[in-house]
Design an enzyme around this catalytic site. Structure first.
Site, PDB file in Angstrom:
ATOM      1  N   LYS A 559      47.348  14.724  59.117  1.00 44.43           N
ATOM      2  CA  LYS A 559      48.891  14.564  59.089  1.00 44.43           C
ATOM      3  C   LYS A 559      49.158  12.997  59.182  1.00 44.43           C
ATOM      4  O   LYS A 559      50.050  12.344  58.440  1.00 44.43           O
ATOM      5  CB  LYS A 559      49.578  15.105  60.218  1.00 44.43           C
ATOM      6  CG  LYS A 559      50.923  14.934  60.097  1.00 44.43           C
ATOM      7  CD  LYS A 559      51.958  15.927  59.429  1.00 44.43           C
ATOM      8  CE  LYS A 559      53.124  15.752  59.070  1.00 44.43           C
ATOM      9  NZ  LYS A 559      53.481  16.027  57.670  1.00 44.43           N
TER      10      LYS A 559
HETATM   11  C1  G6P Z   1      49.021  11.494  55.045  1.00 42.00           C
HETATM   12  C2  G6P Z   1      49.663  12.872  54.897  1.00 42.00           C
HETATM   13  C3  G6P Z   1      50.959  12.804  53.584  1.00 42.00           C
HETATM   14  C4  G6P Z   1      51.905  11.742  54.018  1.00 42.00           C
HETATM   15  C5  G6P Z   1      51.043  10.321  54.024  1.00 42.00           C
HETATM   16  C6  G6P Z   1      51.847   9.325  54.517  1.00 42.00           C
HETATM   17  O1  G6P Z   1      48.311  11.429  53.779  1.00 42.00           O
HETATM   18  O2  G6P Z   1      49.001  13.836  54.575  1.00 42.00           O
HETATM   19  O3  G6P Z   1      51.577  14.171  53.865  1.00 42.00           O
HETATM   20  O4  G6P Z   1      52.737  11.462  53.005  1.00 42.00           O
HETATM   21  O5  G6P Z   1      49.998  10.271  55.223  1.00 42.00           O
HETATM   22  O6  G6P Z   1      52.378   9.507  55.995  1.00 42.00           O
HETATM   23  P1  G6P Z   1      53.679   8.958  56.441  1.00 42.00           P
HETATM   24  O7  G6P Z   1      53.491   9.538  57.987  1.00 42.00           O
HETATM   25  O8  G6P Z   1      53.410   7.171  56.529  1.00 42.00           O
HETATM   26  O9  G6P Z   1      54.953   9.415  55.873  1.00 42.00           O
END
Ligand code: G6P
Length: 564
Positions: A559
């Site tokens: 996550k």
């Molecule tokens: C990871 C998660 C995604 C998310 C991305 C950015 O790759 O699996 O679901 O969109 O990080 O994360 P943030 O917390 O910066 O929105």
């Protein structure tokens, strides 16, 4: 990446592991704990998430322990590479989040042999070496001098069973203290509401015990941010999957956010977006797609150049002095975005953030933070936070949008009512070998998120492409087992979408249209285009469910991605 947790107080091993499990969103391919029991240190490590740990622990009471949930960077997923790591004489036990970039050089310098392939395995071995000459605190200072890279490290010492030690650089580390407990963690999520939290600075090192907290800094002694933990609750898990709860939560999101924003002054934001020459929206993953959608909408409304950048690519672009940078993040911890902000700050740029976790690294680094206020998101694939980014971003652009909450919520409910039909469609696409999402203009941006959501949790191959571009190459992938899903939020794009889809069906491919404006679409609802987001999320969810995927914790992902 990874989550680290350390605790001093009085608790059961089960409760300790429950706290650790809250950090699983940072990685869940393996995990481990070490705790002191009757003056023996018990070390337990396993592949998989903390449910596996729970199967092998007993429920004794402990006074001190450290734990780790891993997302592998160095070394395959195995108990040996899982943390805590210890040295041959089993004096120090360490959990580490981050990457020690010069670990090979340090292995040579200290003549270290480790069974584990993990970079982190060198930490207790070097400590063992240093402790022959120095105090523990001085040894920690030397570790900071030696390490190149990112780290939040918690250390347990067999000879000091009432104290935990730590060092920190770039990876988040927080301490919380109440009357009876003291804990250290990668994230406030493992602390109790009402506890006072200290946010450690980079290059901090020191110790915590019930008696005292000692914090030193390798370079300077800047003050540390403190706050009282008061987090909104998680989505209540009514369903077997957090993701489904989080999608259903979206119908409540407009009124929750609108209420919150009645109490927030928005004039400064308005002035900033009006006076800046251009606006640059930055994010990673789904947040990058939210950034792209907002850039598209802001450019239309403000009639000035607005564009989006992928966080990890920011350094490859020239920075213009009259730009305003708006970052988007659910977790507030994404390393790529933290780095982008540091880079922009080094060029004297101001940063506005739209973020779900205000008390986070990105929150602290930004000049101004606008909250999403939708509570923690647990499922790895972002749903309610993505939707909230669009809702907040739109409301910040035009404050009257916040008055539309009833209408938006109604649109989301209309989209949710399509769930039985969505399940039927998911049944069809779950046996497909390739799924295209196509759209034009903003619908293309929605389709990027649709395709990402589908592949991240169903593991099916999916690509998003502009409606008119399909015929310029990618059509070669179409066969009788291909699906092409068109997104349509404006009737202006209908003719182009239909001709593209007919090019697909002439070659045996199957087509589906999702729309809020075209009542003959396969999935049609009435209302705002945010309902389209619900549909693409439900398609991904049900397809993954039919394929028996581990939806809330998809393979290889996490996550919060706190590595480069
Ligand atoms: C990871 C998660 C995604 C998310 C991305 C950015 O790759 O699996 O679901 O969109 O990080 O994360 P943030 O917390 O910066 O929105």
């Amino acid at each position: 990446m990874c989550g680290i947790y350390g605790y001093i107080g009085n608790t059961t091993i089960n409760n300790f592991v429950d706290k650790l499990s809250l950090l699983e969103y940072r990685g869940y391919d393996s995990c481990g704990i070490a705790y002191n029991y009757n003056n023996h240190i018990i070390l337990i490590r396993t592949k998989g998430n903390t449910n596996n740990l729970k199967r092998i622990i007993n429920n004794n009471t402990i006074q001190i322990g450290i734990g780790h949930t891993r997302w592998a960077t160095h070394g395959k997923i195995s108990p040996i590479n899982a943390h805590p790591h210890t040295s041959r004489n089993n004096r120090f036990y360490c959990v580490h989040n981050g990457v020690i970039e010069n670990y090979q050089e340090l292995k040579d310098k200290y003549n270290i042999q480790t069974i584990s392939e993990s970079d982190s395995a060198i930490i207790p071995v070097i400590l063992d070496f240093l402790i022959n000459k120095y105090s523990i605190i001085d040894s920690l200072k030397i570790l900071i001098k030696e390490f190149v890279g990112t780290y939040a490290i918690a250390i347990m010492d067999r000879y000091n069973p009432e104290t935990l030690y730590f060092i920190k650089n770039k990876s988040p580390l927080l301490i919380s203290k109440s009357d009876n407990n003291i804990s250290i963690s990668s994230d406030q999520i493992s602390f109790n509401d009402g506890e006072k939290i200290i946010v450690l600075n980079d290059l901090d090192y020191g110790s915590i015990s019930k008696k005292e907290i000692i914090i030193n800094n390798y370079l300077s002694d800047n003050e540390r941010v403190t706050f009282i933990k008061n987090e909104s609750q998680l989505c209540k898990r009514n369903e077997a999957y957090y993701m489904l709860d989080e999608i259903y939560f979206e119908k409540k999101l407009p009124s929750i956010i609108s209420e919150k924003y009645k109490r927030i002054h928005l004039d400064e934001y308005k002035m900033t977006i009006t006076t800046s020459k251009e606006l640059v929206f930055i994010g990673s993953g789904s947040s990058y797609y939210a950034a792209s959608i907002l850039a598209y909408e802001y450019e239309k409304k403000l009639n000035k150049r607005c564009f989006s950048l992928i966080a990890s690519e920011v350094k490859n672009f020239n920075i213009s002095n009259n730009s305003m940078f708006i970052t988007l993040s659910q977790s507030g911890e994404t390393m790529d975005l933290c780095d982008a902000i540091d880079y922009l700050k080094s060029k004297n740029q101001r940063i506005i953030s739209i973020c779900n976790i205000v008390h986070s690294t990105i929150g602290f680094k930004s000049d101004c933070v606008y909250p999403l206020s939708v509570g923690r998101e647990i499922s790895v694939a972002s749903t309610k936070a993505f939707m909230a980014m669009l809702y907040v971003g739109r409301g910040l652009l035009d404050n009257s949008y916040f008055n539309n909450s009833i209408y938006i919520s109604h649109s989301i409910k209309n989209a949710l009512l399509l769930e039985p039909k969505i399940i039927e469609i998911s049944k069809r696409i779950s046996s497909s070998n390739f799924i295209f999402y196509v759209g034009s203009g903003i619908d293309y941006l929605y389709s990027l998120e649709a395709s990402l959501k589908l592949r991240e949790i169903s593991y099916l191959h999916s690509l998003s492409i502009q409606t008119g571009e399909l015929k310029h190459g990618s059509l070669a992938l179409v066969d009788f087992n291909t699906y092409c899903i068109g997104i349509l939020s404006s009737l202006d794009s209908k003719a182009r979408l239909e001709s593209s889809l007919s090019e697909v069906s002439s070659r045996g491919g199957k087509t589906i249209i999702i729309s809020n404006v075209y009542n003959k679409a396969d999935l049609f609802y009435e209302g705002d285009s945010l309902g389209l987001i619900v549909i693409i999320q439900l398609i991904a969810f049900h397809t993954a469910r039919l394929l028996n995927r581990t939806i809330d914790q998809p393979r290889n992902l996490a996550k919060s991605v706190t590595v480069k």
